[in-house]
Design an enzyme around this catalytic site. Structure first.
Site, mmCIF file in Angstrom:
data_model
loop_
_atom_site.group_PDB
_atom_site.id
_atom_site.type_symbol
_atom_site.label_atom_id
_atom_site.label_comp_id
_atom_site.label_asym_id
_atom_site.label_seq_id
_atom_site.Cartn_x
_atom_site.Cartn_y
_atom_site.Cartn_z
ATOM 1 C CG LEU A 17 -2.077 -1.010 1.137
ATOM 2 C CD1 LEU A 17 -2.768 -1.100 2.483
ATOM 3 C CD2 LEU A 17 -3.068 -0.631 0.055
ATOM 4 C CG ASP A 18 1.043 3.955 -2.764
ATOM 5 O OD1 ASP A 18 1.821 3.710 -3.694
ATOM 6 O OD2 ASP A 18 -0.149 4.259 -2.920
ATOM 7 C CB ALA A 19 4.851 1.105 2.763
ATOM 8 N N GLY A 169 5.156 7.943 -1.334
ATOM 9 C CA GLY A 169 4.962 6.852 -0.398
ATOM 10 C C GLY A 169 5.598 7.168 0.937
ATOM 11 N NE ARG A 201 0.167 4.997 -7.561
ATOM 12 C CZ ARG A 201 -0.474 4.625 -6.465
ATOM 13 N NH1 ARG A 201 -1.686 5.069 -6.236
ATOM 14 N NH2 ARG A 201 0.085 3.833 -5.591
#
Ligand SMILES: [Zn+2]
Length: 401
Positions: A17-19, A169, A201
């Site tokens: 999740l975008d970490a 992130g 994206r």
């Protein structure tokens, strides 16, 4: 803005999740380090009667003296010395003000002026080095002191990074260099990006920049990254091939923890990343008990006011749904605005507790059949507001089950 070696792969769930995952070795070598500046200001005010504030190191006689330790970073002029390390325990602008009221005249007939402490301290959680000290004149001719404090921000879990393509992130882990995946050449990425960030994206520019950056780094040449000139991707592929890399930018990696070869090739390249303003160090906050609002006696909101995290209506509803009655009671009463008020059994109004005469009685019937009832202060406030509207809210007492 800095060039990072980036690998697009998952890493033990630390970059879901975008970490992002950062390489501790790279961080220790200075990757992503930034400075945060904060300016503190103070005026030497002039008061009617010719009295003035003074920038100085307050002495023991000053009302509200904070102790020698607190002023030890100040120079003779009452301002902190440049390049000293200051924390929230230090005063950076020493200042005294004249007394609010004129003191009575002493036996010798002289007015002994007792000055007040009005120094400026460093903000909580924003320690740093004194960067610049400046004295100037404000509007009206008062002396104005400004002290700029520089904090060094070392990347830590929770800090935010982004490429130029909006691929932002938050750092999920900073992994020891030994545990980072490595290529046959021994190269370890500075940053690991989750592959799920790409397809939805459609940030093709991110991939192109990684590939072009890799070619530019190998060739030790600046390549055009603007959208105004065509840089042929075929050209980039040729460069990569010439330096012994795969033209599609993929590489074979080995797991840094197990040492085993990772199945599937991993897209790796060099791309500019920048640190974004949001940093955990400025946001982290916790409280047990603390300040409350005066009207409602409920905990304050927001970090600046040392507030609590709101446990709202919807959260309460989930506790009801789970039948967690005791936790519900704790969150809405014990942790919030619990009070015990006396209630008259006959009239059902809040009774008076006269602590001076040690008498408890009802304001209507003057009777003493009053009993303690646990309620939230917010409810007591509602009763008061209803009474102010001319409505008589009557509480009916029953035995506690
Ligand atoms: Zn009564």
């Amino acid at each position: 803005m800095q060039n990072f070696v980036v690998a697009i792969m998952p890493f033990y769930g630390f970059n879901v999740l975008d970490a992002l995952v950062l390489n501790l070795g790279a961080v220790q070598r200075g990757l992503g380090r930034s400075a945060y500046f904060r300016v503190y200001e103070a005026l030497e005010n002039r008061y009617p009667g010719g009295q003035v504030d003074r920038f100085e190191i307050p002495n023991e006689e000053v009302v509200g003296y904070l102790g020698e330790e607190v002023y030890r970073k100040l120079g003779e002029d009452g301002l902190a010395e440049v390049e000293t390390y200051v924390t929230d325990k230090d005063v950076i602008i020493g200042r005294t003000s004249p007394p609010r009221f004129l003191e009575e005249i002493s036996e010798f007939g002289v007015v002994k002026e007792k000055r007040r402490e009005s120094s400026i301290k460093v903000r909580k959680g924003k320690p740093g080095w004194v960067d610049k000290v400046l004295i100037t004149e404000a509007e009206g001719g008062n002396r104005l002191a400004k002290v700029k404090v520089r904090s060094e921000m070392i990347p830590e879990p929770g800090d935010k990074f982004s490429s130029k393509h909006g691929q932002k992130g938050v750092v999920g882990a900073i992994v020891p260099e030994a545990d980072m995946p490595f290529t046959a050449y021994g190269l370890k990425p500075d940053l690991i990006l989750n592959p799920h960030s790409i397809p939805s994206r459609m940030t093709i520019g991110h991939l192109l920049e990684m590939l072009t950056g890799k070619a530019a780094a190998l060739k030790a040449e600046v390549m055009d990254g603007t959208p105004f000139n065509e840089v042929s991707i075929e050209e980039v592929r040729k460069i990569l091939k010439a330096y012994g890399f795969r033209p599609d930018g993929k590489e074979v990696f080995y797991d840094g923890i197990s040492g085993e070869k990772i199945e599937g090739e991993i897209f790796t390249g060099v791309i500019a990343y920048r640190r974004l303003y949001h940093m955990v160090a400025h946001k982290i906050q916790a409280r047990a008990r603390g300040p409350v609002q005066i009207l409602t006696r409920q905990p304050t909101e927001g970090k600046e006011k040392e507030g609590g995290l709101r446990f709202g209506e919807m959260e309460g509803e989930t506790l009801i749904g789970h039948g967690a009655a005791i936790l519900l009671h704790e969150k809405f009463l014990e942790d919030a605005d619990k009070v015990v008020e006396l209630v008259c059994e006959n009239c059902g109004v809040i009774a008076i507790n006269d602590k001076i005469r040690n008498r408890k009685y009802c304001p209507i019937c003057k009777g003493s059949k009053v009993y303690p009832v646990e309620m939230s202060y917010g409810f007591k406030l509602l009763l008061d507001e209803l009474k102010a509207l001319g409505i008589y809210p009557k509480l009916v007492l029953a035995d506690k089950v």
